[in-house]
Write a protein that holds these residues in place. Structure first.
Motif, PDB file in Angstrom:
ATOM      1  N   THR A   7       0.829  -1.210   0.000  1.00 55.57           N
ATOM      2  CA  THR A   7       0.000   0.000   0.000  1.00 55.57           C
ATOM      3  C   THR A   7       0.857   1.251   0.000  1.00 55.57           C
ATOM      4  N   ARG A  10       1.158   3.312  -3.221  1.00 52.67           N
ATOM      5  CA  ARG A  10      -0.147   3.905  -3.523  1.00 52.67           C
ATOM      6  C   ARG A  10      -0.435   5.108  -2.615  1.00 52.67           C
ATOM      7  N   GLY A  48      -4.852   6.590  -1.391  1.00 57.03           N
ATOM      8  CA  GLY A  48      -4.117   5.334  -1.503  1.00 57.03           C
ATOM      9  C   GLY A  48      -4.995   4.109  -1.492  1.00 57.03           C
ATOM     10  N   ILE A  53      -4.736   1.095 -10.784  1.00 55.19           N
ATOM     11  CA  ILE A  53      -4.049   2.341 -11.141  1.00 55.19           C
ATOM     12  C   ILE A  53      -3.473   2.179 -12.538  1.00 55.19           C
ATOM     13  N   ALA A  82       2.920  -0.033  -7.611  1.00 54.14           N
ATOM     14  CA  ALA A  82       1.791  -0.250  -6.694  1.00 54.14           C
ATOM     15  C   ALA A  82       1.425  -1.716  -6.497  1.00 54.14           C
TER      16      ALA A  82
END
Length: 293
Positions: A7, A10, A48, A53, A82
């Motif tokens: 994470t 992100r 996030g 993405i 990511a």
């Protein structure tokens, strides 16, 4: 991209996009309209929490926010990262070397726990000490480039001294860092006095691990920082804790709970063998006087 990945990239991506939007004085609604997105989709990206993405989308947002080429490349690099599980930022690979990802992460932290076996921690370095290290690491850099890097390092220290919500710093410095001469004795004397002075601040704890402590955990441990991001009203972590490991070729960011726990245990073992805060401050001031004579 997979939700199983780290994470951290992100979240960092979201921070930079949110800051870019705000610098353009755009609301979420205005930026989302330009992307032909819903407001909630952009909000998920900025916090996030986006499940998918697309680099093409990030490129378009970089254009809308008028990011320069280097910053755009770095932001798109974060988007590409990511889906990885342990995030390794290798210099000059996906994210450009000049883009310091760690600084963005550090600025969001509410508490930092750090062990430094060789050098004074960056958040406590004087400009003169930092200049020597930066000049040695980038021997071909122009003076103005070195100046900018020194300014960046010293600006980071406001994290600990700002009036609103200063971050806490709990650090163990090995005695090696006190005895290893960076620059010259004058630089070292000023540096050690600075650390001793900072250690008197209420949110900062400094302990020295003396040579006499031996190897407390039976294994050498490189430098590391554990970053915590505070808790919400329900006493839940705002973001997952991250362990940052700096390496000559790149940086490693660990988020798995088992890894975080292991480093916390290592820190506790080092702390048990370190001098207490008052004795550490005395040693710092004594070493500074020795350099000054």
């Amino acid at each position: 991209m997979s939700e199983q990945g780290s994470t951290l990239p992100r979240r960092q991506l979201g921070r930079y996009l949110r800051e870019g939007r705000m610098q353009c004085n755009m609301t979420i609604a205005e930026a989302a309209a330009l992307m032909e997105w819903s407001e909630s989709k952009l909000q998920r990206l900025e916090t996030g929490n986006a499940e998918k993405i697309r680099v093409l989308d990030i490129r378009e947002l970089c254009r809308i926010y008028d990011f320069d080429d280097e910053f755009s490349a770095a932001v798109m690099g974060l988007a590409q990262q990511a889906s990885v599980k342990s995030w390794w930022h290798e210099y000059d690979d996906i994210v450009p070397e000049g883009f310091n990802v760690y600084v963005g992460l550090e600025a969001s932290a509410r508490g930092l726990v750090s062990y430094q076996p060789d050098l004074i921690p960056g958040l406590m370095q004087t400009a003169e000490y930092a200049r020597v290290l930066i000049g040695d690491y980038w021997p071909d850099a122009e003076c103005d480039q070195i100046d900018r890097r020194v300014q960046l390092k010293t600006r980071r220290q406001s994290l600990l001294t700002r009036k609103r919500h200063p971050a806490s710093l709990d650090v163990i410095v090995h005695e090696t860092a006190l005895r290893r001469v960076v620059g010259n004795p004058k630089v070292m004397a000023a540096q050690l006095r600075h650390v001793a002075d900072m250690s008197t601040l209420p949110m900062i704890a400094v302990r020295v691990l003396p040579f006499s402590a031996g190897v407390p955990i039976g294994h050498s441990v490189g430098p590391f920082v554990i970053l915590d991001f505070g808790r919400d009203g329900g006493n839940r972590p705002v973001e997952p804790t991250v362990v940052y490991l700096e390496n000559f070729l790149g940086d490693l960011y660990l988020e798995k709970q088992a890894a975080v726990d292991r480093y916390r245990q290592a820190y506790q073992a080092l702390q048990r063998s370190a001098l207490d805060e008052a004795s550490s401050r005395d040693l710092l001031r004594k070493a500074a006087k020795e350099y000054a004579t």
